[in-house]
Structures are given as structure tokens and as C-alpha cells.
Design a protein around this motif. Structure first.
Motif, PDB file in Angstrom:
ATOM      1  N   GLY A 146       8.089  -5.741   1.706  1.00  0.00           N
ATOM      2  CA  GLY A 146       8.743  -6.478   0.638  1.00  0.00           C
ATOM      3  C   GLY A 146       8.203  -7.887   0.515  1.00  0.00           C
ATOM      4  O   GLY A 146       7.387  -8.345   1.323  1.00  0.00           O
ATOM      5  N   LEU A 147       8.664  -8.574  -0.498  1.00  0.00           N
ATOM      6  CA  LEU A 147       8.231  -9.939  -0.757  1.00  0.00           C
ATOM      7  C   LEU A 147       8.673 -10.880   0.363  1.00  0.00           C
ATOM      8  O   LEU A 147       9.641 -10.591   1.081  1.00  0.00           O
ATOM      9  CB  LEU A 147       8.822 -10.437  -2.071  1.00  0.00           C
ATOM     10  CG  LEU A 147       8.399  -9.723  -3.357  1.00  0.00           C
ATOM     11  CD1 LEU A 147       9.148 -10.318  -4.543  1.00  0.00           C
ATOM     12  CD2 LEU A 147       6.897  -9.821  -3.567  1.00  0.00           C
ATOM     13  N   PRO A 148       7.996 -12.014   0.521  1.00  0.00           N
ATOM     14  CA  PRO A 148       8.521 -13.045   1.410  1.00  0.00           C
ATOM     15  C   PRO A 148       9.941 -13.420   0.972  1.00  0.00           C
ATOM     16  O   PRO A 148      10.212 -13.558  -0.219  1.00  0.00           O
ATOM     17  CB  PRO A 148       7.556 -14.220   1.200  1.00  0.00           C
ATOM     18  CG  PRO A 148       6.314 -13.614   0.658  1.00  0.00           C
ATOM     19  CD  PRO A 148       6.743 -12.435  -0.154  1.00  0.00           C
ATOM     20  N   GLY A 149      10.836 -13.553   1.935  1.00  0.00           N
ATOM     21  CA  GLY A 149      12.212 -13.879   1.597  1.00  0.00           C
ATOM     22  C   GLY A 149      13.095 -12.680   1.341  1.00  0.00           C
ATOM     23  O   GLY A 149      14.273 -12.840   1.002  1.00  0.00           O
ATOM     24  N   SER A 150      12.557 -11.473   1.509  1.00  0.00           N
ATOM     25  CA  SER A 150      13.349 -10.270   1.241  1.00  0.00           C
ATOM     26  C   SER A 150      14.213  -9.855   2.429  1.00  0.00           C
ATOM     27  O   SER A 150      15.099  -9.008   2.280  1.00  0.00           O
ATOM     28  CB  SER A 150      12.439  -9.108   0.837  1.00  0.00           C
ATOM     29  OG  SER A 150      11.509  -8.807   1.863  1.00  0.00           O
ATOM     30  N   GLY A 151      13.958 -10.414   3.605  1.00  0.00           N
ATOM     31  CA  GLY A 151      14.777 -10.094   4.773  1.00  0.00           C
ATOM     32  C   GLY A 151      14.119  -9.178   5.782  1.00  0.00           C
ATOM     33  O   GLY A 151      14.792  -8.658   6.682  1.00  0.00           O
TER      34      GLY A 151
ATOM     35  N   SER B 107      -0.010  -3.606  -1.357  1.00  0.00           N
ATOM     36  CA  SER B 107       0.688  -4.243  -2.467  1.00  0.00           C
ATOM     37  C   SER B 107      -0.030  -5.502  -2.939  1.00  0.00           C
ATOM     38  O   SER B 107      -0.140  -5.747  -4.152  1.00  0.00           O
ATOM     39  CB  SER B 107       2.132  -4.570  -2.078  1.00  0.00           C
ATOM     40  OG  SER B 107       2.183  -5.557  -1.067  1.00  0.00           O
ATOM     41  N   TYR B 108      -0.542  -6.308  -2.010  1.00  0.00           N
ATOM     42  CA  TYR B 108      -1.209  -7.541  -2.413  1.00  0.00           C
ATOM     43  C   TYR B 108      -2.548  -7.246  -3.079  1.00  0.00           C
ATOM     44  O   TYR B 108      -2.924  -7.897  -4.058  1.00  0.00           O
ATOM     45  CB  TYR B 108      -1.375  -8.474  -1.215  1.00  0.00           C
ATOM     46  CG  TYR B 108      -0.101  -9.217  -0.885  1.00  0.00           C
ATOM     47  CD1 TYR B 108       0.057 -10.549  -1.217  1.00  0.00           C
ATOM     48  CD2 TYR B 108       0.964  -8.571  -0.266  1.00  0.00           C
ATOM     49  CE1 TYR B 108       1.242 -11.237  -0.937  1.00  0.00           C
ATOM     50  CE2 TYR B 108       2.148  -9.233   0.011  1.00  0.00           C
ATOM     51  CZ  TYR B 108       2.283 -10.556  -0.329  1.00  0.00           C
ATOM     52  OH  TYR B 108       3.460 -11.216  -0.054  1.00  0.00           O
TER      53      TYR B 108
ATOM     54  N   TYR C  89       4.499  -2.900  -5.526  1.00  0.00           N
ATOM     55  CA  TYR C  89       5.369  -2.107  -4.651  1.00  0.00           C
ATOM     56  C   TYR C  89       6.029  -0.966  -5.424  1.00  0.00           C
ATOM     57  O   TYR C  89       6.165   0.153  -4.915  1.00  0.00           O
ATOM     58  CB  TYR C  89       6.447  -2.997  -4.032  1.00  0.00           C
ATOM     59  CG  TYR C  89       6.059  -3.672  -2.748  1.00  0.00           C
ATOM     60  CD1 TYR C  89       5.694  -2.928  -1.620  1.00  0.00           C
ATOM     61  CD2 TYR C  89       6.079  -5.062  -2.636  1.00  0.00           C
ATOM     62  CE1 TYR C  89       5.343  -3.551  -0.435  1.00  0.00           C
ATOM     63  CE2 TYR C  89       5.725  -5.691  -1.449  1.00  0.00           C
ATOM     64  CZ  TYR C  89       5.361  -4.936  -0.359  1.00  0.00           C
ATOM     65  OH  TYR C  89       5.017  -5.549   0.831  1.00  0.00           O
ATOM     66  N   SER C  90       6.428  -1.228  -6.663  1.00  0.00           N
ATOM     67  CA  SER C  90       7.045  -0.183  -7.485  1.00  0.00           C
ATOM     68  C   SER C  90       6.072   0.969  -7.713  1.00  0.00           C
ATOM     69  O   SER C  90       6.450   2.151  -7.646  1.00  0.00           O
ATOM     70  CB  SER C  90       7.495  -0.757  -8.828  1.00  0.00           C
ATOM     71  OG  SER C  90       8.549  -1.676  -8.671  1.00  0.00           O
ATOM     72  N   GLU C  91       4.829   0.644  -7.994  1.00  0.00           N
ATOM     73  CA  GLU C  91       3.820   1.678  -8.202  1.00  0.00           C
ATOM     74  C   GLU C  91       3.561   2.462  -6.916  1.00  0.00           C
ATOM     75  O   GLU C  91       3.430   3.690  -6.929  1.00  0.00           O
ATOM     76  CB  GLU C  91       2.520   1.064  -8.722  1.00  0.00           C
ATOM     77  CG  GLU C  91       2.605   0.499 -10.129  1.00  0.00           C
ATOM     78  CD  GLU C  91       2.800   1.590 -11.182  1.00  0.00           C
ATOM     79  OE1 GLU C  91       2.550   2.780 -10.876  1.00  0.00           O
ATOM     80  OE2 GLU C  91       3.206   1.248 -12.299  1.00  0.00           O
TER      81      GLU C  91
END
Length: 220
Positions: free
Chosen positions: A8-13, A107-108, A179-181
Motif C-alpha cells: 500500500g501507499l506510504p501512510g496506509s498502516g 506498483s511503482y 495497485y488496483s490493476e
């Protein structure tokens, strides 16, 4: 050994949830190896040099501005982690939990391809998947924590005292789309939407999704 990555993105936990799951599964009697984020991972000299090279541009997302170079560098880092941390853990653990795994690399890179190159998404993902044969196996289950992009960005920038540019924020929106893809193509990705849950509440959602797939603790 079952491998679980938090994505997940930075800050997603991711870091908090990886730690909470590690603690819970150990309390249940499972032998759990925890692989922390690259920033805190205990690497040997080769691994440290690879991470320094990967991060030496000073840009946390765009790296060197070339998706081929960025992807090959990420693949080199991943290959080394698999050889030095993941494979050795297999003989003595029931579960390995990664704070970011192969899907982060995908993802990146896919975000860069989607934003800067006219490449069909399916073809781009197939190209990225070819790196699996080079870098080693992916996690058996990838837990994708997905808060709204602005919330993740604000959490991360506040936590690390960062000032992100508009370009950085736009790129993270592409990472979220990537990420969705990936999730659309990969049944091992478990999407968990993050809203206003506290860490404990989010952990219960994560555990509920994973419970039936976990190994049984050994009686030995």
C-alpha cells in the motif's frame, strides 16, 4: 512456510499492521519471521550498498526518472532480500510477514509506465511479472491496505515531516491506480479498505481475512 506481505501507499498502516499480525500469530503458537521495511532491515554489506544505490537519487518515488533503471535496481534489491532473508527463514518458520514485498516494486514501476509510457496495462504487468522468475517468489498473500490517497499522503508527510510536491502527490495517485490493476490481475491480493478504523480495528479486519488461510500451530 506461508508468506504474507503488507502492501500500500506510504501512510496506509503497513508497518503497524505487520507488527500487530506478527505479535498475534506468535501468541497463537506459530513460528513467525518478521521482515521490516527496507529502512530498518538488517542487511549485509551487499544489501546495504544496493539499498544506498537504489535510494541515492534522493527522490522517494521517481528515483532516476527511468522506469527500466528503477525496476532493475528494485529487482536487484528484492533478489538479495529473497536470498538472504526469505529463503533462510523457510526452514524454521511457519509464517513470514513482509512490510512491503514484490507488489510494491510492481506498483511503482507500473505507475511510471502508466503515466509516462504508452504501454497497454496488461502488457506492462506481464513484463513486470517476468521479474518474478529473476527475483524469487512473491508472497503467497498480499494484503493491500487502501486508504483514500489524500489521507495516506497527509498521514505520511505529517509522520515523517515531509513536504511533498504536486508531482509527488500525482505520482502516488498513479501508484494507487497501479495497485488496483495488480489486484484485478492477481487473486493473491487481498484488498482491505482503510477508513477511520483505529489500528486495533483494522487489525481485526486483516485477521478475519487471513484466519482461514493460516497454518495450524505445531504441537512440537
Amino acid at each position: 512456510m506461508l508468506t504474507i506481505s503488507f502492501e500500500g501507499l506510504p501512510g496506509s498502516g503497513k508497518t503497524t499492521q505487520a507488527r500487530l499480525l506478527t505479535e498475534r500469530l506468535r501468541a497463537e503458537g506459530l513460528r513467525v519471521a518478521h521482515l521490516p521495511d527496507l529502512v530498518t532491515l538488517d542487511n549485509d554489506a551487499t544489501g546495504q550498498q544496493l539499498v544506498r544505490l537504489f535510494a541515492s537519487s534522493g527522490d522517494p518515488f521517481l528515483r532516476y526518472g527511468d522506469v527500466l533503471l528503477d525496476t532493475f535496481l528494485a529487482a536487484a534489491v528484492r533478489t538479495h532480500i529473497v536470498a538472504t532473508h526469505i529463503q533462510p527463514a523457510a526452514t524454521s518458520h511457519d509464517v513470514l510477514i513482509e512490510d512491503r514485498g514484490a507488489h510494491t516494486m510492481y506498483s511503482y514501476s507500473l505507475a511510471s509506465l502508466m503515466r509516462h509510457h504508452d504501454v497497454p496495462v496488461d502488457d506492462a504487468i506481464a513484463w513486470l511479472r517476468s521479474f518474478s522468475a529473476l527475483t524469487g517468489p512473491e508472497a503467497d498473500l498480499a494484503v493491500w491496505l487502501r486508504p483514500p490517497v489524500p489521507i495516506a499522503v497527509d498521514r505520511w508527510s505529517h509522520r515523517d515531516n515531509l513536504t511533498l510536491t504536486g508531482e509527488h502527490r500525482a505520482f502516488l495517485a498513479y501508484v494507487d491506480a497501479a495497485y488496483s490493476e495488480l489486484a484485478r490481475h492477481d487473486p493473491t491480493v487481498i484488498r482491505i479498505d482503510v477508513h477511520s478504523q483505529d489500528p486495533g480495528g483494522l487489525h481485526e479486519l486483516v485477521y478475519a481475512q487471513l484466519r482461514s488461510r493460516l497454518p495450524t500451530p505445531s504441537l512440537a
